[in-house]
Motif scaffolding. Sequence first.
Motif, PDB file in Angstrom:
ATOM      1  N   THR A 130      48.394 -72.671 -56.579  1.00 46.69           N
ATOM      2  CA  THR A 130      48.145 -72.629 -55.141  1.00 46.69           C
ATOM      3  C   THR A 130      49.407 -72.207 -54.401  1.00 46.69           C
ATOM      4  O   THR A 130      49.370 -71.383 -53.483  1.00 46.69           O
ATOM      5  N   ARG A 174      35.134 -74.013 -60.423  1.00 48.79           N
ATOM      6  CA  ARG A 174      34.666 -73.696 -59.065  1.00 48.79           C
ATOM      7  C   ARG A 174      35.811 -73.766 -58.056  1.00 48.79           C
ATOM      8  O   ARG A 174      35.915 -72.930 -57.154  1.00 48.79           O
ATOM      9  N   GLU A 175      36.656 -74.758 -58.194  1.00 54.95           N
ATOM     10  CA  GLU A 175      37.767 -74.893 -57.254  1.00 54.95           C
ATOM     11  C   GLU A 175      38.860 -73.862 -57.501  1.00 54.95           C
ATOM     12  O   GLU A 175      39.553 -73.448 -56.563  1.00 54.95           O
ATOM     13  N   ALA A 177      38.489 -70.749 -58.802  1.00 59.80           N
ATOM     14  CA  ALA A 177      38.087 -69.347 -58.668  1.00 59.80           C
ATOM     15  C   ALA A 177      38.718 -68.650 -57.462  1.00 59.80           C
ATOM     16  O   ALA A 177      39.199 -67.508 -57.586  1.00 59.80           O
ATOM     17  N   PRO A 178      38.758 -69.269 -56.278  1.00 60.25           N
ATOM     18  CA  PRO A 178      39.401 -68.585 -55.150  1.00 60.25           C
ATOM     19  C   PRO A 178      40.890 -68.316 -55.352  1.00 60.25           C
ATOM     20  O   PRO A 178      41.468 -67.469 -54.663  1.00 60.25           O
TER      21      PRO A 178
END
Length: 252
Positions: A130, A174-175, A177-178
């Motif tokens: 992140t 899912r978290e 992927a972005p």
Amino acid sequence: MALTAFVTGAAGGIGRAVAKRLAADGFSIIATDMDADRAREVVASLPGTGHVGLALDVSSEEAVIACLREVETSIAPANVLVAAAGILILDENGQRRPLTETSFEEWDKTQTINSTGTFLLLREYLRHRTRAPLDHARFVGFSSVAAQLGGYRSSSAYIASKSAILGLIKAGAREAAPLGVTVNAVAPGLIDAPMLRLSLDPSQDAEISRNIPMGRIGTPEDVAGAVSYLAGPDGAYVTGATLDINGGYRMQ
């Protein structure tokens, strides 16, 4: 482009094979193990250069945070993190202990290393990605055929811990992927590695192999090949998946 792979449990049978395969694929390896000397012995045997061996207890939140911080800031950002560290506790005869005779200590230790350890590694890896995104970013966890079948030789604590990985990988994928991070797992079957040999004598291999469609017990290299695929460019569009590496022992 130079890529770095961070491998936990790298001194174990499968972890060592994974480190060797990824090194052959061109990755610089950060090999970790509870014992720093064993981790350094692993990297000394790897092809290529730039490998580092470190001590890491994956059950310790503080240790995981500190180790990932050291690697990311002082060595190189990890393009791939492979969470291969794990534990299986059997009784003194190498047999699974009945659930009714399983102590809280055995249960807790197994969950803490296998499932909580994977959670801590995934959480810290995604925190770093992140803050510092990478074009090539992969996380590979370890489940087991025991989680899919209820196990035969594995304990209830082990089965439950590896079942948790199946759900964690989907949630994490899912978290992540972005962020451009893929999150997958492998589920080894019967693999000729030290953990299997806790309960299976080699004299039983022929009998066991008759129950496997491919007719043989797997090798650590079989698992390492699957990890290589998920860690490499061909796995770029695969996420939230668990690859079965079991010779057909369990088919969906």
